[in-house]
Design a protein around this motif. Structure first.
Motif, PDB file in Angstrom:
ATOM      1  N   ALA A 239     -73.224   5.640 -60.816  1.00 58.84           N
ATOM      2  CA  ALA A 239     -72.801   6.909 -60.220  1.00 58.84           C
ATOM      3  C   ALA A 239     -73.904   7.962 -60.352  1.00 58.84           C
ATOM      4  O   ALA A 239     -74.166   8.739 -59.418  1.00 58.84           O
ATOM      5  CB  ALA A 239     -71.513   7.382 -60.882  1.00 58.84           C
ATOM      6  N   ARG A 240     -74.577   7.985 -61.520  1.00 59.21           N
ATOM      7  CA  ARG A 240     -75.645   8.958 -61.717  1.00 59.21           C
ATOM      8  C   ARG A 240     -76.834   8.670 -60.790  1.00 59.21           C
ATOM      9  O   ARG A 240     -77.433   9.592 -60.218  1.00 59.21           O
ATOM     10  CB  ARG A 240     -76.107   8.934 -63.166  1.00 59.21           C
ATOM     11  CG  ARG A 240     -75.071   9.479 -64.155  1.00 59.21           C
ATOM     12  CD  ARG A 240     -75.649   9.593 -65.536  1.00 59.21           C
ATOM     13  NE  ARG A 240     -76.766  10.529 -65.562  1.00 59.21           N
ATOM     14  CZ  ARG A 240     -77.503  10.768 -66.642  1.00 59.21           C
ATOM     15  NH1 ARG A 240     -77.219  10.133 -67.781  1.00 59.21           N
ATOM     16  NH2 ARG A 240     -78.495  11.625 -66.608  1.00 59.21           N
ATOM     17  N   ARG A 242     -76.702   7.130 -57.894  1.00 59.42           N
ATOM     18  CA  ARG A 242     -76.284   7.456 -56.529  1.00 59.42           C
ATOM     19  C   ARG A 242     -76.327   8.969 -56.292  1.00 59.42           C
ATOM     20  O   ARG A 242     -76.797   9.443 -55.242  1.00 59.42           O
ATOM     21  CB  ARG A 242     -74.873   6.929 -56.285  1.00 59.42           C
ATOM     22  CG  ARG A 242     -74.382   7.129 -54.856  1.00 59.42           C
ATOM     23  CD  ARG A 242     -72.973   6.554 -54.713  1.00 59.42           C
ATOM     24  NE  ARG A 242     -72.480   6.778 -53.387  1.00 59.42           N
ATOM     25  CZ  ARG A 242     -72.735   6.012 -52.323  1.00 59.42           C
ATOM     26  NH1 ARG A 242     -73.531   4.949 -52.469  1.00 59.42           N
ATOM     27  NH2 ARG A 242     -72.236   6.283 -51.133  1.00 59.42           N
ATOM     28  N   LYS A 243     -75.853   9.728 -57.292  1.00 58.71           N
ATOM     29  CA  LYS A 243     -75.864  11.184 -57.159  1.00 58.71           C
ATOM     30  C   LYS A 243     -77.296  11.713 -57.066  1.00 58.71           C
ATOM     31  O   LYS A 243     -77.602  12.609 -56.267  1.00 58.71           O
ATOM     32  CB  LYS A 243     -75.144  11.811 -58.354  1.00 58.71           C
ATOM     33  CG  LYS A 243     -75.064  13.326 -58.289  1.00 58.71           C
ATOM     34  CD  LYS A 243     -74.329  13.867 -59.504  1.00 58.71           C
ATOM     35  CE  LYS A 243     -74.287  15.393 -59.463  1.00 58.71           C
ATOM     36  NZ  LYS A 243     -73.585  15.947 -60.657  1.00 58.71           N
ATOM     37  N   GLU A 247     -79.107  13.792 -54.037  1.00 58.97           N
ATOM     38  CA  GLU A 247     -79.780  15.075 -54.235  1.00 58.97           C
ATOM     39  C   GLU A 247     -81.210  15.035 -53.695  1.00 58.97           C
ATOM     40  O   GLU A 247     -81.706  16.015 -53.109  1.00 58.97           O
ATOM     41  CB  GLU A 247     -79.780  15.418 -55.727  1.00 58.97           C
ATOM     42  CG  GLU A 247     -78.399  15.759 -56.259  1.00 58.97           C
ATOM     43  CD  GLU A 247     -78.443  16.011 -57.757  1.00 58.97           C
ATOM     44  OE1 GLU A 247     -79.506  15.762 -58.368  1.00 58.97           O
ATOM     45  OE2 GLU A 247     -77.412  16.451 -58.313  1.00 58.97           O
TER      46      GLU A 247
END
Length: 259
Positions: A239-240, A242-243, A247
């Motif tokens: 998840a990190r 992908r985030k 960004e």
């Protein structure tokens, strides 16, 4: 961090479920108990005894403690210690009499022979009785003959040592004793039956001795916790990443638009 806490918690649970069934043991005695318990399908562990320096103890799972005690009693473990030569010497007497010194010597030799015999696998206990007359160089009386009698209790119908082997072993450790002057009595003890609960049971698709079922269940539970922790950590990392990728893409669009 959470994974480390879960692993530590599992280790504490496993430790709390273990109880000592024998302590203050020499390593040989501890090994004999572990072998006897394994024969009875009781899972055990030998470790350093924290209460006695240089000694060992044997621990089992709490649910197996009763079966472990029954198995140890059937094997007469741990064995009582016979006094050796150094143990038999009277350390309290400032000037021991010749009779005391001779008695201590005889008891010590007998104790050392008993230890040797009991070190043979299959021998449960040994008792050596020596008739060793004291040496009297100034006496003209004929020297009495040295004799010995040995009682050996062994597991199973066939003794681990033949009578002649016991005779030679004892005679070799006693001055002026001849093998033919050693009387040997063998007592057979039945092999203890398998302890109740030693039959196989199933934990899912795995077949395991009933005595080890609790340990396997805890190990599987720990494995499930470990896999769950790794899964959560992997999803969080994904998840990190992908985030972060989103960004970076947004930043590139903003840079392109500003031009």
């Amino acid at each position: 961090m959470h994974l480390r806490v879960r692993t530590l918690g599992l280790a504490l649970v496993l430790t709390a479920c273990s109880v000592p069934v024998a302590g203050g043991l020499d390593e040989g005695d501890a090994n004999r108990i572990v072998v006897a318990l394994d024969r009875a399908s009781v899972e055990s562990t030998k470790e350093a005894d924290p209460t006695v320096e240089g000694k060992f103890r044997v621990i089992v799972q709490h649910d197996d403690a009763a079966r472990a005690m029954v198995a140890m009693k059937g094997e007469e473990l741990p064995r009582p210690k016979a006094a050796g030569v150094l143990d038999a010497l009277d350390k309290g007497a400032l000037i021991p009499s010749p009779t005391q010194e001779h008695a201590a010597l005889v008891a010590g030799i007998a104790g050392d022979l008993e230890k040797t015999l009991e070190g043979v696998d299959g021998i449960l206990s040994a008792r050596v009785h020596l008739n060793l007359p004291p040496s009297e160089p100034l006496s003209d009386a004929p020297v009495a003959k040295t004799t010995a009698s040995v009682l050996v209790e062994h597991r199973g119908a066939t003794p681990p040592l033949a009578d002649g082997e016991v005779e030679r072993l004892v005679a070799g450790g006693v001055p002026s004793l001849k093998p033919q002057d050693v009387a040997v009595v063998m007592v057979a003890r039945p092999v203890p039956p398998r302890a109740p609960g030693s039959e196989l049971t199933h934990v899912g698709p795995i077949s395991v001795a009933r005595g080890s079922m609790r340990m396997l269940q805890l190990a599987l539970a720990g494995l499930v916790v470990l896999v769950a922790g790794l899964t959560v950590a992997t999803l969080a990392l994904f998840a990190r990443v992908r985030k972060l990728a989103l960004e970076i893409d947004e930043h590139r669009v903003e840079v392109a638009s500003s031009r």
